[in-house]
Enzyme design. Structure first.
Site, PDB file in Angstrom:
ATOM      1  N   TYR A  57      30.523  38.900  62.628  1.00  0.00           N
ATOM      2  CA  TYR A  57      29.234  39.380  63.161  1.00  0.00           C
ATOM      3  C   TYR A  57      28.194  39.568  62.063  1.00  0.00           C
ATOM      4  CZ  TYR A  57      30.707  41.031  67.870  1.00  0.00           C
ATOM      5  OH  TYR A  57      31.113  41.133  69.163  1.00  0.00           O
ATOM      6  N   GLU A  58      26.927  39.435  62.460  1.00  0.00           N
ATOM      7  CA  GLU A  58      25.780  39.788  61.598  1.00  0.00           C
ATOM      8  C   GLU A  58      25.801  39.060  60.254  1.00  0.00           C
ATOM      9  OE1 GLU A  58      23.754  41.309  63.272  1.00  0.00           O
ATOM     10  OE2 GLU A  58      24.855  42.455  64.726  1.00  0.00           O
ATOM     11  N   GLY A  59      26.230  37.820  60.294  1.00  0.00           N
ATOM     12  CA  GLY A  59      26.394  37.052  59.057  1.00  0.00           C
ATOM     13  C   GLY A  59      27.784  37.283  58.518  1.00  0.00           C
TER      14      GLY A  59
END
Length: 603
Positions: free
Chosen positions: A409-411
C-alpha cells in the site's frame, strides 16, 4: 506561542539528522489531552463492540458487514475527524486524526482498509483540492457516512509508475463534460462506494488530471468480480471500467494536469496514516499472544516463563513502543507546521498540504518501518500460539495475512526507501537541510585522531543519545560520499539507496524512542518508566546492529583502497559502545512486565 517562535523551535522535515532534538520538544502519547483520550476510548469501544467481537465475519468475506460497520462509524462521527467543521466534520488536528486511524485499525485489516480508503484517499483530495462548490456538495455526505468514496489511480500497466496511466478524458464538443474511458484495478470500496476520485489523461498531457465521478451504472461504469486476496477478505476490492463515462467539467479536481501532484500528496498523508493503522494491530496481537502464553502450560509451567518466548514478547512490545514514539512525534510536527502556516495567513487546505509535504521523508520512513514491524509481530504471534496460531479458529493467521498488504500500500516499501533518501538529498540541494556542512565535518573527523577520553555517561540515557549522534554520522559519511561520487545519478544506484535508507530509518526510530523515554522519565520518574527505558536501550542495540550491517554493505560496494579502509574504520568508531547493554536482561525485564500486565500497557 507565536508563529515566529514555533517556526524557530520546530525542525523542518529531515533536519532530525543534522540538528539536536531535546526530549521536551517532542510529542508523545502521554501528552494527549483529555479530549483526545476520550476520543481514543470511544474509538476502542466501537472497535471492541462492532469489529473485534465479530472478527470471523470479516474472514468470511462478509462485505455487507464491512459496509454496515462503516455506516455505524459514520454515525459516531469517526469518519469526520479530519474534515473541517464547515463541511460537517469535527475539524480536529492532525494528531487526533492519527489517533482515530490508529485505534480503529487494529481488529481487522478489512475494516481498516475500508476506513482508510474512504477517509483518506476517498475524501481528502476533495477537502484539500476541491472548489468550494465541490466541497459543499460532496464532503458533508462523505463525512457522515451517507456516501462512501473510492480512489481510482492504479491500472494494469500503472502501479508504482502512477503517472503512466492510459485512462483517457476527452472534452465534449460543447465543452460541458469530459468522457472518461479506461480500466482501474485494486479499487478499495468499489463494491459499495457512491463516488470515485478518478485519474485520467487529457489528450497528450504530460501529467494526469483528477476528476470527481459519481457512481452511476447507467453512465458507462461497470465492475469486475471481487478480487480473491491473501488477506483483507471483507474489503471490497474490484476492477472498475469506465466506458465513455460523462463527467461535468465542474467536476475536474484542481487544475488540468494537476492529478499527479494530487496523487503524490495524497500518498504522503496516506503513508503516515498507514503507519498509524499498523500500531493497534501490533498491540492487539501482542495482547492475545501474552494471554495465551500466560495460560498455555507445557513442561508443567506457563510458556511465558521460557526465555525463547520472553525474547519474542520483549521484541514485539519494543517494536510497538518504538513505532508509537516515532509516529506521534512526526504527527505533532505536522500539526504544528500546519498551525504555523495558518497563523501566517495560509488557508487550511494549503496549510495542511504544505505541512504534510514538509515531513514527506518522515512519512516514508514510518510507512516502511511500521509495516515491517507489524508483519514481524503477527508472525511471532503465530509462533507463540504454535499450531493454534496456524489455525483459522484463532485471529493470529488472519492478522498475519492482513498485515502483508501494508508493505505494498501507499507505494511499496522499496519505493519508499529510495524516496526517503532521494527526498533528503533534494532538500539538501535546495538548501532546506544542510547535509554538506555536517558531512564535511564527519569527513574531517575521520582524518583526525580520535579522543581516548572516557566520557561521562552518568546521566540517564546519555550514552544512548551519544550513540544516536554517532549513528547520524554514519549516514552522513556514507550518503555524503555517495552524493560526491554519483551526483544526480545516485538514484540509479538503488541497492546503495536501500542501504542508506535503512540507516536513516533506524536513526529516526531509535532517537524518537530514546527521547520519549527520557521525557517521560523526567516527569514521571525513572522507576515508573523502567520498562520503557529498557525498550529504548534494546531497540538502540538492534538499530546499531542493522546500521553496522547496512553501513558495511554500502561501504564495500562503492569504495576501494584507503578510502574504503578509512570509512570502515569510521563505521567501527561510530557504532562502538563504551558500555555494552545486557540484552538478555533487557528482554527479560520487558517480557516480565508485559506478562505481569497480561498485555501491552505503555500507550
Amino acid at each position: 506561542m507565536s508563529a515566529e517562535t514555533m517556526e524557530k523551535d520546530i525542525l523542518r522535515g529531515g533536519q532530525f539528522l543534522v540538528k539536536e532534538t531535546k526530549c521536551e520538544d517532542i510529542f508523545t502519547l502521554e501528552d494527549l489531552n483529555e479530549e483526545q483520550k476520550m476520543m481514543r476510548e470511544s474509538t476502542k469501544e466501537f472497535v471492541d463492540r462492532e469489529l473485534w467481537a465479530h472478527w470471523e465475519r470479516f474472514e468470511k468475506k462478509d462485505y455487507a458487514y464491512t459496509e454496515e460497520c462503516m455506516r455505524k462509524a459514520g454515525e459516531l462521527g469517526l469518519l469526520s475527524v479530519a474534515v473541517p467543521e464547515a463541511y460537517g466534520g469535527m475539524g480536529m488536528g492532525f494528531v487526533s486524526t492519527m489517533l482515530v486511524c490508529d485505534y480503529i485499525s487494529g481488529a481487522t485489516g478489512s475494516f481498516s482498509t475500508a476506513f482508510g480508503a474512504h477517509t483518506g484517499i476517498g475524501t481528502m483530495p476533495i477537502t484539500l483540492y476541491g472548489t468550494e462548490e465541490q466541497k459543499q456538495k460532496y464532503v458533508p455526505r462523505l463525512a457522515s457516512g451517507e456516501w462512501f468514496g473510492a480512489y481510482c489511480l492504479t491500472e494494469p500497466g500503472a502501479g508504482s509508475d502512477a503517472n503512466s496511466g492510459k485512462t483517457k478524458a476527452v472534452l465534449s464538443e460543447d465543452g460541458k463534460y469530459y468522457s472518461i474511458t479506461g480500466q482501474k484495478m485494486w479499487i478499495s470500496n468499489a463494491g459499495f462506494c457512491n463516488m470515485f476520485i478518478v485519474f485520467a489523461r487529457i489528450e497528450d498531457d504530460k501529467y494526469i488530471t483528477g476528476f470527481i465521478v459519481e457512481n452511476d451504472p447507467e453512465n458507462g461504469i461497470s465492475f469486475g468480480d471481487e478480487e480473491k486476496k491473501l488477506g483483507i477478505h471483507s474489503s471490497s476490492t474490484r476492477q472498475v471500467f469506465f466506458n465513455e463515462t460523462k463527467v461535468p467539467v465542474e467536476n475536474m479536481l484542481s487544475e488540468r494536469g494537476n492529478g499527479f501532484k494530487i496523487a503524490m500528496n495524497a500518498l504522503n498523508i496516506g503513508r503516515i496514516k498507514l503507519a498509524a493503522a499498523c500500531l493497534e494491530a501490533q498491540r492487539r496481537v501482542l495482547n492475545e499472544a501474552t494471554k495465551y502464553a500466560n495460560e498455555r502450560v507445557q513442561f508443567k509451567t506457563p510458556i511465558i516463563n521460557f526465555g525463547a518466548v520472553k525474547a519474542k514478547i520483549a521484541d514485539m512490545a519494543t517494536n510497538a513502543y518504538v513505532d508509537e514514539s516515532a509516529c506521534y512525534r512526526a504527527a505533532k510536527n505536522i500539526e504544528d507546521r500546519i498551525a504555523i502556516r495558518e497563523a501566517s495567513g495560509n488557508p487550511h487546505q494549503e496549510a495542511e498540504l504544505k505541512g504534510v509535504e514538509e515531513y514527506a521523508i518522515e512519512c516514508s520512513i514510518l510507512k516502511v518501518a511500521v509495516s515491517e514491524h507489524v508483519q514481524h509481530t503477527t508472525d511471532e504471534g503465530i509462533q507463540i500460539f504454535g499450531g493454534m496460531g496456524f489455525s483459522a479458529d484463532t485471529p493470529m493467521e488472519s492478522a498475519w495475512r492482513d498485515a502483508r498488504i501494508s508493505r505494498i500500500y501507499e507505494g511499496t516499501n522499496e519505493i519508499n526507501r529510495m524516496l526517503s533518501v532521494g527526498m533528503l538529498v533534494k532538500k539538501a540541494m535546495k538548501g532546506h537541510v544542510d547535509l554538506l556542512g555536517p558531512a564535511t565535518a564527519v569527513g574531517e573527523e575521520l582524518m583526525g585522531i580520535p579522543s581516548f577520553d572516557t566520557p561521562d555517561f552518568s546521566a540517564l540515557l546519555s550514552e544512548e543519545k551519544d550513540m544516536v549522534a554517532r549513528l547520524k554520522k554514519v549516514f552522513l559519511m556514507i550518503a555524503g560520499k555517495a552524493v560526491q561520487r554519483y551526483g544526480p545519478d545516485l538514484e540509479e544506484h538503488q541497492m546503495l539507496l536501500m542501504s542508506a535508507a535503512d540507516i536513516l530509518i533506524q536513526v529516526y526510530l531509535a532517537e524518537s524512542t530514546i527521547l520519549r523515554a527520557e521525557k517521560n522519565a523526567k516527569r514521571f520518574g525513572e522507576d515508573a518508566q523502567a520498562t520503557q527505558i529498557d525498550m529504548a536501550k534494546l531497540y538502540l542495540y538492534r538499530a546499531v546492529d542493522i546500521i553496522n550491517q547496512k553501513g558495511k554493505e554500502a561501504i564495500v560496494s562503492f569504495t576501494v583502497g584507503d578510502e574504503q579502509r578509512m570509512m570502515l574504520m569510521g563505521l567501527k568508531r561510530f557504532t562502538k559502545y563504551t558500555n555494552q547493554p545486557n540484552v538478555v536482561a533487557l528482554r527479560t525485564q520487558i517480557a516480565d512486565k508485559v506478562a505481569a500486565d497480561n498485555g501491552y500497557t505503555f500507550d
